[in-house]
Design a protein around this motif. Structure first.
Motif, PDB file in Angstrom:
ATOM      1  N   LEU A 223       0.906  -1.217  -0.004  1.00 40.79           N
ATOM      2  CA  LEU A 223       0.078   0.121   0.038  1.00 40.79           C
ATOM      3  C   LEU A 223       0.757   1.142   0.040  1.00 40.79           C
ATOM      4  O   LEU A 223       0.580   2.338  -0.711  1.00 40.79           O
ATOM      5  N   GLN A 224       1.734   1.183   0.806  1.00 36.39           N
ATOM      6  CA  GLN A 224       2.720   2.420   0.934  1.00 36.39           C
ATOM      7  C   GLN A 224       3.455   2.436  -0.531  1.00 36.39           C
ATOM      8  O   GLN A 224       3.597   3.642  -1.018  1.00 36.39           O
ATOM      9  N   TRP A 225       3.799   1.533  -1.321  1.00 33.46           N
ATOM     10  CA  TRP A 225       4.203   1.749  -2.621  1.00 33.46           C
ATOM     11  C   TRP A 225       3.465   2.257  -3.537  1.00 33.46           C
ATOM     12  O   TRP A 225       3.614   3.054  -4.473  1.00 33.46           O
ATOM     13  N   LEU A 226       1.889   1.878  -3.536  1.00 32.37           N
ATOM     14  CA  LEU A 226       1.034   2.220  -4.193  1.00 32.37           C
ATOM     15  C   LEU A 226       0.748   3.860  -4.042  1.00 32.37           C
ATOM     16  O   LEU A 226       0.590   4.521  -4.950  1.00 32.37           O
ATOM     17  N   GLU A 227       0.752   4.080  -2.929  1.00 32.06           N
ATOM     18  CA  GLU A 227       0.513   5.618  -2.455  1.00 32.06           C
ATOM     19  C   GLU A 227       1.595   6.590  -2.843  1.00 32.06           C
ATOM     20  O   GLU A 227       1.159   7.501  -3.218  1.00 32.06           O
ATOM     21  N   ALA A 228       2.690   6.082  -3.051  1.00 29.06           N
ATOM     22  CA  ALA A 228       3.912   6.769  -3.399  1.00 29.06           C
ATOM     23  C   ALA A 228       4.105   6.996  -5.152  1.00 29.06           C
ATOM     24  O   ALA A 228       5.102   7.791  -5.262  1.00 29.06           O
ATOM     25  N   LEU A 229       3.502   6.131  -5.727  1.00 25.89           N
ATOM     26  CA  LEU A 229       3.694   6.225  -7.116  1.00 25.89           C
ATOM     27  C   LEU A 229       3.385   7.607  -7.873  1.00 25.89           C
ATOM     28  O   LEU A 229       2.494   8.273  -7.440  1.00 25.89           O
ATOM     29  N   ASP A 230       4.286   8.063  -8.770  1.00 21.46           N
ATOM     30  CA  ASP A 230       3.967   9.177  -9.691  1.00 21.46           C
ATOM     31  C   ASP A 230       3.322   8.630 -10.817  1.00 21.46           C
ATOM     32  O   ASP A 230       3.702   8.155 -11.681  1.00 21.46           O
ATOM     33  N   THR A 231       1.975   9.004 -10.823  1.00 20.04           N
ATOM     34  CA  THR A 231       1.080   8.570 -11.839  1.00 20.04           C
ATOM     35  C   THR A 231       0.577   9.868 -12.833  1.00 20.04           C
ATOM     36  O   THR A 231      -0.272   9.824 -13.372  1.00 20.04           O
ATOM     37  N   SER A 232       1.386  10.789 -12.670  1.00 24.87           N
ATOM     38  CA  SER A 232       1.039  12.168 -13.333  1.00 24.87           C
ATOM     39  C   SER A 232       1.267  11.842 -14.764  1.00 24.87           C
ATOM     40  O   SER A 232       1.986  11.136 -15.326  1.00 24.87           O
ATOM     41  N   PRO A 233       0.319  12.511 -15.501  1.00 19.90           N
ATOM     42  CA  PRO A 233       0.640  12.298 -17.046  1.00 19.90           C
ATOM     43  C   PRO A 233       1.820  12.396 -17.570  1.00 19.90           C
ATOM     44  O   PRO A 233       2.480  13.391 -17.387  1.00 19.90           O
ATOM     45  N   GLN A 234       2.452  11.522 -18.380  1.00 22.13           N
ATOM     46  CA  GLN A 234       3.537  11.524 -19.149  1.00 22.13           C
ATOM     47  C   GLN A 234       3.478  12.594 -20.213  1.00 22.13           C
ATOM     48  O   GLN A 234       2.400  12.976 -20.727  1.00 22.13           O
ATOM     49  N   SER A 235       4.638  13.238 -20.552  1.00 24.90           N
ATOM     50  CA  SER A 235       4.652  14.308 -21.671  1.00 24.90           C
ATOM     51  C   SER A 235       4.124  13.582 -22.737  1.00 24.90           C
ATOM     52  O   SER A 235       4.408  12.580 -23.151  1.00 24.90           O
ATOM     53  N   GLU A 236       3.045  14.229 -23.372  1.00 25.32           N
ATOM     54  CA  GLU A 236       2.515  13.787 -24.711  1.00 25.32           C
ATOM     55  C   GLU A 236       3.407  13.429 -25.844  1.00 25.32           C
ATOM     56  O   GLU A 236       4.201  14.212 -26.175  1.00 25.32           O
ATOM     57  N   LYS A 237       3.359  12.318 -26.394  1.00 23.64           N
ATOM     58  CA  LYS A 237       4.334  11.978 -27.818  1.00 23.64           C
ATOM     59  C   LYS A 237       3.383  12.335 -29.055  1.00 23.64           C
ATOM     60  O   LYS A 237       4.167  12.341 -30.045  1.00 23.64           O
ATOM     61  N   THR A 238       2.378  12.577 -28.755  1.00 24.49           N
ATOM     62  CA  THR A 238       1.415  12.979 -30.113  1.00 24.49           C
ATOM     63  C   THR A 238       0.777  14.075 -29.753  1.00 24.49           C
ATOM     64  O   THR A 238       0.403  14.642 -28.598  1.00 24.49           O
ATOM     65  N   GLY A 239       0.275  14.985 -30.756  1.00 21.07           N
ATOM     66  CA  GLY A 239      -0.780  16.028 -30.732  1.00 21.07           C
ATOM     67  C   GLY A 239      -2.134  15.527 -30.814  1.00 21.07           C
ATOM     68  O   GLY A 239      -2.514  14.635 -30.081  1.00 21.07           O
ATOM     69  N   LEU A 240      -2.786  16.512 -31.284  1.00 18.83           N
ATOM     70  CA  LEU A 240      -4.346  16.144 -31.392  1.00 18.83           C
ATOM     71  C   LEU A 240      -4.703  14.832 -32.225  1.00 18.83           C
ATOM     72  O   LEU A 240      -4.054  14.596 -33.034  1.00 18.83           O
TER      73      LEU A 240
END
Length: 449
Positions: A223-240
């Motif tokens: 649970l500590q590992w799951l709570e600490a994950l960085d799941t912020s969106p990755q920089s987009e490799k494609t546009g629209l």
């Protein structure tokens, strides 16, 4: 041990899937997470306690924790997971959506479905079923297959939960031997350096709280590992990327004539006045109006849900200034996009075969990519993965149930697609048998051929 994290609102929800072989303890692990985070209703616990499904063990839950996720009657009777079960729980730091995937080889297709909707994979390894007499230790074939699928689907975070360590007296040497084998597995299939946690899902050791039986383990609980994950969106490799799902037409007077193109924005953003290209025809047009598909409370929306711009994940209806031919399956991209999709009638893809009937080189299939469906035939089978050795077979053969291989296709007409490494939304497809209408494979596009 407490892990301090600062989780931003946009990454507050974590979607994860449990994978592994039959009886590795996936359902029990999820039941433990639900129980220890107090996410189970009292009447649900009482209901399970009154049934015959009472586990006579040292588990303080007093009930079979697996039954909290095994909801189908057939699952309870057979003691296995058949369908993907989704459960929800939360902590003061985060909310979680967990998919309990079946471990039986027959239901691997359900694992693929669940993993494709997840950000994180928790792969369970039953420490009592690993062959410790070999060097390195030999893992179960299904564990290797699930790890390979997780890699193919591009999940960003993977943790291996070495379960049932209580049955081996939490032996550090056993854990280290299994750890070496898992690290070797990850190196062979291309997974990043793994996180490994020794645990007992039944007893709750290192699941939510740290276990006194593993003083040699200094890492986080699951649970500590799951709570600490960085799941912020990755920089987009494609546009629209906006696949057209439906064309809405309302005929009226010349001034009231309306034509809107409906779909969900898979990546990027779109704004009024923007120049776009419509693929595969490669025609240019200008966005005149944007309507949100769902009721909106955004400040810029008016009474008709008309907005000036929209972004990834939003369902929209788009009107264009120019009168051009657009139909279901077309793809809107920015006219200024430097990273263009592949536009080809021939593609190469990694394929996970799901059907009981083997892949046929003579049969015609329907390839469904985003909102577009085209006829497809196999041009060539490039290689087939041997799950036991984690190497590719010297001689190729038609894929059979749960096999993974690289396949070249010839399509009836060109499709506009991204590489799977650039976009999991517009770089994936499913294959359908036109005779049976069965979904026979899941594919990840690797390039044109």
């Amino acid at each position: 041990m407490t892990t301090q994290t600062n989780v931003s609102p946009h990454q507050n929800v974590v979607r994860f899937i449990t994978a592994g072989s039959v009886d590795d303890g996936k359902s029990t692990l999820i039941g433990r997470l639900l129980y220890d985070t107090k996410s189970i209703l009292v009447d649900q616990l009482e209901s399970l306690s009154k049934t015959k499904h009472v586990r006579v063990t040292s588990s303080d839950a007093g009930v079979d924790l697996a039954l909290l996720t095994d909801g189908l009657e057939a699952e309870r009777e057979q003691g296995i997971t058949i369908d993907v079960a989704y459960r929800y729980f939360s902590t003061p730091k985060r909310k979680f959506i967990v998919a309990d995937a079946p471990g039986h080889e027959q239901y691997t297709r359900n694992l693929v479905t669940g993993a494709s909707q997840s950000d994180v994979a928790v792969i369970l390894v039953d420490a009592t079923r690993v062959d410790l007499s070999t060097n390195p230790t030999t893992l179960l074939a299904q564990t290797k297959r699930h790890a390979a699928i997780v890699h193919l689907l591009g999940l960003r975070h993977v943790v291996f939960a070495v379960n049932k360590m209580d049955l081996l007296n939490f032996d550090e040497k056993v854990f280290n031997a299994i750890k070496a084998s898992i690290e070797d597995l990850c190196n062979k299939i291309g997974l990043p350096e793994p996180t490994l946690i020794p645990m007992s899902a039944l007893l709750g050791a290192n699941v939510v709280t740290a276990s006194k039986d593993t003083p040699w383990y200094k890492g986080p609980t699951l649970l500590q590992w799951l709570e600490a994950l960085d799941t912020s969106p990755q920089s987009e490799k494609t546009g629209l990327r906006l696949p057209v799902q439906y064309v809405a037409r309302q005929d009226g007077s010349a001034s009231d004539d309306f034509r809107g193109y409906l779909g969900q924005i898979e990546s990027g953003c779109i704004r009024v006045g923007q120049k776009i290209k419509v693929l595969p025809e490669n025609r240019e047009a200008t966005v005149s109006k944007i309507y949100l598909g769902n009721r909106s409370n955004r400040d810029q929306a008016n009474a008709n849900n008309e907005v000036k711009s929209a972004q990834t994940g939003e369902a929209v209806a788009i009107s264009l200034t120019e009168d051009i031919d657009v139909s279901r399956g077309c793809l809107f991209i920015s006219a200024e996009d430097a990273a263009l999709p592949i536009l080809s009638k021939q593609i190469s893809a990694d394929l996970c075969w799901l059907d009981s009937e083997p892949l046929s080189l003579s049969r015609k299939y329907a390839l469904r990519h985003t909102t577009n469906t085209v006829g497809a035939k196999v041009k060539e089978i490039q290689k087939v993965l041997d799950v036991e050795t984690l190497s590719h077979a010297l001689e190729t053969h038609p894929l059979t149930t749960n096999e993974i291989g690289q396949v070249d296709f010839v399509l009836q007409k060109p499709i506009a697609a991204d590489l799977f490494s650039q976009s999991q939304k517009t770089g994936a497809f499913i294959l359908i048998d036109e005779a049976t209408n069965h979904t026979v494979a899941a594919g990840m596009i690797r390039g044109a051929c």
